[in-house]
Design an enzyme around this catalytic site. Structure first.
Site, PDB file in Angstrom:
ATOM      1  N   HIS A 109       0.826  -1.218   0.000  1.00 39.56           N
ATOM      2  CA  HIS A 109       0.000   0.000   0.000  1.00 39.56           C
ATOM      3  C   HIS A 109       0.862   1.270   0.000  1.00 39.56           C
ATOM      4  O   HIS A 109       0.507   2.272   0.621  1.00 39.56           O
ATOM      5  CB  HIS A 109      -0.957   0.026   1.195  1.00 39.56           C
ATOM      6  CG  HIS A 109      -1.963  -1.085   1.192  1.00 39.56           C
ATOM      7  ND1 HIS A 109      -3.226  -0.941   0.670  1.00 39.56           N
ATOM      8  CD2 HIS A 109      -1.898  -2.357   1.641  1.00 39.56           C
ATOM      9  CE1 HIS A 109      -3.892  -2.090   0.806  1.00 39.56           C
ATOM     10  NE2 HIS A 109      -3.111  -2.964   1.383  1.00 39.56           N
TER      11      HIS A 109
ATOM     12  N   ASN B  98     -10.245  -2.986   2.502  1.00 43.21           N
ATOM     13  CA  ASN B  98      -9.963  -2.975   1.068  1.00 43.21           C
ATOM     14  C   ASN B  98     -11.258  -2.772   0.298  1.00 43.21           C
ATOM     15  O   ASN B  98     -12.348  -2.816   0.885  1.00 43.21           O
ATOM     16  CB  ASN B  98      -9.364  -4.322   0.639  1.00 43.21           C
ATOM     17  CG  ASN B  98      -7.856  -4.393   0.883  1.00 43.21           C
ATOM     18  OD1 ASN B  98      -7.197  -3.384   1.120  1.00 43.21           O
ATOM     19  ND2 ASN B  98      -7.320  -5.596   0.813  1.00 43.21           N
TER      20      ASN B  98
HETATM   21 FE1  HDD Z   1      -2.485  -4.861   5.448  1.00 46.19          FE
HETATM   22  C1  HDD Z   1      -1.027  -1.824   5.109  1.00 46.19           C
HETATM   23  C2  HDD Z   1      -5.440  -3.577   4.258  1.00 46.19           C
HETATM   24  C3  HDD Z   1      -3.857  -8.001   5.454  1.00 46.19           C
HETATM   25  C4  HDD Z   1       0.231  -6.024   6.985  1.00 46.19           C
HETATM   26  N1  HDD Z   1      -3.099  -3.053   4.797  1.00 46.19           N
HETATM   27  C5  HDD Z   1      -2.359  -1.921   4.748  1.00 46.19           C
HETATM   28  C6  HDD Z   1      -3.147  -0.833   4.265  1.00 46.19           C
HETATM   29  C7  HDD Z   1      -4.393  -1.333   4.025  1.00 46.19           C
HETATM   30  C8  HDD Z   1      -4.368  -2.725   4.367  1.00 46.19           C
HETATM   31  C9  HDD Z   1      -5.581  -0.566   3.494  1.00 46.19           C
HETATM   32  C10 HDD Z   1      -2.651   0.582   4.038  1.00 46.19           C
HETATM   33  C11 HDD Z   1      -2.973   1.488   5.194  1.00 46.19           C
HETATM   34  C12 HDD Z   1      -2.533   2.891   4.867  1.00 46.19           C
HETATM   35  O1  HDD Z   1      -3.175   3.519   4.022  1.00 46.19           O
HETATM   36  O2  HDD Z   1      -1.543   3.323   5.439  1.00 46.19           O
HETATM   37  N2  HDD Z   1      -4.267  -5.635   4.878  1.00 46.19           N
HETATM   38  C13 HDD Z   1      -5.375  -4.927   4.520  1.00 46.19           C
HETATM   39  C14 HDD Z   1      -6.502  -5.833   4.433  1.00 46.19           C
HETATM   40  C15 HDD Z   1      -6.052  -7.072   4.756  1.00 46.19           C
HETATM   41  C16 HDD Z   1      -4.650  -6.951   5.059  1.00 46.19           C
HETATM   42  C17 HDD Z   1      -7.912  -5.416   4.064  1.00 46.19           C
HETATM   43  C18 HDD Z   1      -6.813  -8.347   4.840  1.00 46.19           C
HETATM   44  C19 HDD Z   1      -7.973  -8.457   5.301  1.00 46.19           C
HETATM   45  N3  HDD Z   1      -1.904  -6.668   6.064  1.00 46.19           N
HETATM   46  C20 HDD Z   1      -2.629  -7.837   6.024  1.00 46.19           C
HETATM   47  C21 HDD Z   1      -1.906  -8.897   6.699  1.00 46.19           C
HETATM   48  C22 HDD Z   1      -0.740  -8.340   7.159  1.00 46.19           C
HETATM   49  C23 HDD Z   1      -0.755  -6.945   6.744  1.00 46.19           C
HETATM   50  C24 HDD Z   1      -2.376 -10.317   6.860  1.00 46.19           C
HETATM   51  C25 HDD Z   1       0.384  -8.933   7.930  1.00 46.19           C
HETATM   52  C26 HDD Z   1       0.295  -9.949   8.735  1.00 46.19           C
HETATM   53  N4  HDD Z   1      -0.673  -4.079   5.864  1.00 46.19           N
HETATM   54  C27 HDD Z   1       0.285  -4.738   6.550  1.00 46.19           C
HETATM   55  C28 HDD Z   1       1.496  -3.884   6.847  1.00 46.19           C
HETATM   56  C29 HDD Z   1       1.077  -2.510   6.269  1.00 46.19           C
HETATM   57  C30 HDD Z   1      -0.292  -2.795   5.670  1.00 46.19           C
HETATM   58  C31 HDD Z   1       2.775  -4.462   6.411  1.00 46.19           C
HETATM   59  C32 HDD Z   1       2.049  -1.831   5.317  1.00 46.19           C
HETATM   60  C33 HDD Z   1       2.110  -0.382   5.730  1.00 46.19           C
HETATM   61  C34 HDD Z   1       1.377  -0.324   6.972  1.00 46.19           C
HETATM   62  O3  HDD Z   1       0.899  -1.562   7.292  1.00 46.19           O
HETATM   63  O4  HDD Z   1       1.203   0.658   7.646  1.00 46.19           O
HETATM   64  O5  HDD Z   1       1.725  -3.816   8.205  1.00 46.19           O
END
Ligand code: HDD
Length: 756
Positions: A128, A201
């Site tokens: 993202h 999402n």
């Molecule tokens: Fe995630 C970012 C949505 C599963 C780990 N995720 C991130 C963002 C969104 C989502 C919208 C961006 C937020 C922003 O605008 O800063 N992610 C989801 C959805 C998931 C999902 C809807 C499933 C239902 N994500 C998911 C899993 C993991 C992560 C299973 C890890 C175990 N996601 C992350 C992250 C991020 C992220 C690596 C990257 C940047 C951040 O968090 O701030 O931690």
């Protein structure tokens, strides 16, 4: 005191700001605090809905404004200074020993400027990375206290400030907006009992069931590590290699390959909390809940060919669309809906509600509208707000709770963790865009970049020297739902998780013919890009389990025979409650019929029917659409009536894909001129091929036809997206044109028989 203050240097004034307490804090924190929360009142100092206000929002109104005011900087009419506040006399030249001599090490002004510049970048989000955000508010319709004690749902009309960031998932920070991907829909609610982040999402399910697989998924989808290609695209071997070995991803894949993967605008896509969460009422009773955002403008998408071209014509297409809509007062609005259901209901479903690859069909549990969100202010500064905002799936508030979804469990860990390296330490909650509107009081101290100046000598609990403060909130604070848990410590999944296809099939069965055709096309494109034939074959074997006609369509597109079906993980999937769910079609939500902020091209050249062109432009403006006079070059063209029209943009600067519809206004001479310009003919042809509405006036017909536009379908029926008007008063045809634009696309053309 004021006289004294005026006479004193600035920092000596500090004590006066806080009165006696600051000048001699001899009794530490036992001094009576001014904070009403600590003084025993249930009020927090700031009530989020008071900040959000009531009534129709004023243009530019921002509920989050006040809390950010303290850090806003406006340099108009100010002198330039260093970061230490020292006035800078010369910002052009470094300090040298003689005009031609070497630069001097003592030049602290140059060194500060370069040092700061050298450290301007922070790591981008690991997923993202590319996103855009806006401020706004959420307004609750009716009290939901029966289900939840969450303060934002406590009263009808209550407003809570929000900051919302939309994003693509796999592309880097500078990648194009219109790539095929899921879109992030992350909402930070600044409630008066702390921040709640609903990090969702635009697709209601996810690729995987367990957080253990998240790094694998992301590594497979990101550019391949040896040569860092392709950017922001899943159309490559490692993604499909992984996916073809992960049948649980089949349902999400159907959504991602559908037109949901290429939305027209952030304003025109749904959002989903994805996981099952819990609502917890005052009496401790809990219900399961799924969160849905529905755009009032309806759900609309791009055409794939259009999305590809947009990536070149305007890689910021979605960012610009969101920004411009808000700047011109067309505030994006979304309704929040909840599917609320009991544990007993969940037990009876044919699928497991803890499995993030499953939806709860709306036929089983209706989506109950509970409030609306309005995005009404653009951020002041992209880095400070959009880049530094830190969403976290662990941020919930009293009245909400998690379920035992194993994907959610990993998220509760991952988001805070990633901010530590992205934002540089444990105090990222103090960055203004992240800090809650509610007060924060605890004994967490110090760390990199600490802003709060915690007073007194007590930073532990229990204490007597601080009068026991800050004290536990007890029942008023966050309490986890008392869910009985038991069982052996195991690695594995519950049985119903093994049904990987039933809901993928449900999605396929719920699509209209044109949507199905687009899904087949998307699979064909992605798998054609895959270089390893065995991966293509494995994917086909999985698709056979989803639907035979889907698999056959893709196989034909790839020039491959259909392989036998991949053996299923479970031979006895539960019988699904429904086979079709019309709500899953993108066309189920056409929107409210408005065309606000849609972009319409009016083609002009010397000799154009100026009266008609201007009348169409004025009519569209009344609908708050954005029309542009598009010409071969900037400057003026002279209308057939003698009046001038100022060209807004050229065909070169704003090609067809940047418009939702086109008007060919007529005027013999103008039409002949335009018909001789290749890019103009291509412009009209593309509008037609992308199934967009076309309004042809009078003599515009010859130009339209020379570009391949047909007024009727092959059946002889009129094409509802092509309007030809001969009369004088264009106001007569405008309502029909507006309706055609609101319908967004006219796919009759595409399927009748495939002619575009
Ligand atoms: Fe995630 C970012 C949505 C599963 C780990 N995720 C991130 C963002 C969104 C989502 C919208 C961006 C937020 C922003 O605008 O800063 N992610 C989801 C959805 C998931 C999902 C809807 C499933 C239902 N994500 C998911 C899993 C993991 C992560 C299973 C890890 C175990 N996601 C992350 C992250 C991020 C992220 C690596 C990257 C940047 C951040 O968090 O701030 O931690």
């Amino acid at each position: 005191t004021q006289e004294l203050a005026a006479a004193m240097p600035y920092n000596l004034n500090k004590a006066l700001e806080h009165g006696e307490i600051a000048s001699c804090p001899e009794k530490g924190q036992t001094i009576e605090p001014s904070d009403p929360a600590i003084a025993g009142s249930t009020l927090t100092e700031t009530i989020a809905s008071e900040k959000a206000g009531a009534g129709d929002p004023r243009p530019g109104f921002n509920p989050g404004n006040e809390s950010l005011d303290r850090v806003r900087v406006d340099s108009s009419e100010r002198i330039l200074t260093t970061n230490q506040g020292v006035p800078v006399s010369d910002n052009q030249n470094s300090l040298k020993a003689g005009y031609r001599g070497p630069a001097l090490l003592e030049d602290f002004i140059l060194r500060e400027k370069l040092t700061h510049f050298d450290h301007e970048r922070i790591p981008e989000r690991v997923v993202h990375a590319r996103g855009s955000a806006a401020h706004g508010y959420f307004e609750c319709y009716e009290p939901l206290s029966k289900y939840t004690r969450a303060s934002l749902f406590a009263e009808g009309g209550k407003r809570t400030p929000v900051f919302v960031r939309f994003s693509t998932v796999f592309g880097e920070r500078g990648s194009a907006d219109t790539v095929r991907d899921a879109r992030g829909f992350a909402v930070k609610f600044y409630t008066d009992e702390g921040n709640w982040d609903l990090v969702g999402n635009n697709i209601p399910v996810f690729f995987i069931q367990d957080a253990m697989k998240f790094p694998d998924l992301v590594h497979a989808a990101k550019p391949e590590p040896h040569f860092a290609m392709p950017q922001a695209s899943t159309a490559h071997d490692t993604f499909w290699d992984f996916i073809s070995l992960m049948p649980e991803s089949m349902h999400m894949l159907m959504w991602a390959m559908s037109d949901r993967g290429i939305p027209r605008s952030y304003r025109m896509m749904q959002g989903f909390g994805v996981h099952t969460f819990r609502l917890v009422a005052e009496d401790g009773k809990s219900q399961f809940v799924k969160f849905h955002w529905r755009p009032l403008a309806g759900t609309h998408s791009l055409d794939w060919d259009e999305a590809v071209k947009l990536a070149g014509a305007d890689p910021d297409f979605h960012r610009r669309d969101l920004w411009e809509a808000i700047e011109c007062g067309v505030y994006p609005e979304y309704e929040l809906g909840m599917q609320i259901f009991s544990e007993a209901q969940a037990e009876a479903f044919s699928f497991d509600v803890l499995d993030a690859t499953k939806i709860v069909p709306e036929e089983l549990v209706a989506v109950q509208p509970v409030g609306k969100m309005v995005l009404n202010r653009n951020p002041d500064n992209f880095f400070a707000e959009t880049e530094q905002v830190a969403f976290c799936a662990a941020h919930i508030v009293p009245g909400l709770d998690f379920s035992s979804d194993p994907l959610l469990a990993g998220r509760i860990h991952s988001y805070v963790d990633t901010q530590l390296s992205r934002l540089g330490g444990p105090n990222f909650h103090e960055i203004p865009i992240n800090s809650p509107v509610a007060q924060t009081h605890n004994n967490q101290r110090d760390g990199m970049h600490r802003q709060a100046i915690n007073r007194g000598r007590v930073a532990y609990e229990p204490n007597s020297l601080g009068g026991g403060c800050p004290f536990q909130a007890g029942a008023a604070g966050f309490t986890s739902f008392r869910e009985p848990v038991g069982g052996d410590k195991v690695r594995g999944k519950a049985e119903r998780f093994a049904d990987h296809y039933t809901q993928a099939t449900l999605f396929w069965n719920s699509q209209t013919p044109v949507e199905k055709a687009h899904i087949v096309r998307a699979f064909r494109f992605e798998l054609t890009r895959v270089q390893t034939p065995a991966i293509r074959e494995r994917m086909l074997a999985l698709l056979v389990n989803v639907a035979n006609d889907l698999a056959e369509g893709v196989a034909a597109g790839l020039g491959m025979p259909l392989p036998p079906a991949q053996p299923r993980a479970t031979q006895n999937p539960a019988v699904p409650e429904i086979d079709v769910s019309p709500a899953l079609s993108l066309f189920a939500r056409p929107g409210n019929g408005g065309i606000r902020a849609r972009r319409i091209a009016i083609l002009v050249a010397d000799g154009v029917e100026g009266v008609a062109a201007r009348a169409v432009s004025a009519g569209l403006a009344r609908e708050e659409a954005v029309s542009r006079f598009v010409g071969v070059r900037l400057g003026r063209v002279q209308g057939a009536d003698g009046g001038n029209i100022e060209v807004d943009v050229t065909f070169e600067a704003m090609p067809s894909v940047l418009f939702d519809a086109v008007v060919i206004p007529g005027g013999e001479q103008a039409m002949t001129t335009l018909g001789n310009v290749g890019p103009v003919v291509e412009f009209i042809r593309e509008q037609y091929r992308h199934c967009k509405p076309i309004l042809v006036l009078g003599a515009g017909k010859s130009l339209a036809e020379s570009a391949g536009v047909k007024l009727t379908l092959s059946s002889g029926e009129p094409d509802p997206g092509v309007l030809h008007f001969q009369g004088e008063n264009v106001d007569v045809v405008l309502p029909q044109f507006v309706e055609a634009i609101a319908a967004h696309r006219h796919f009759e053309r595409e399927l009748d028989p495939p002619r575009v």
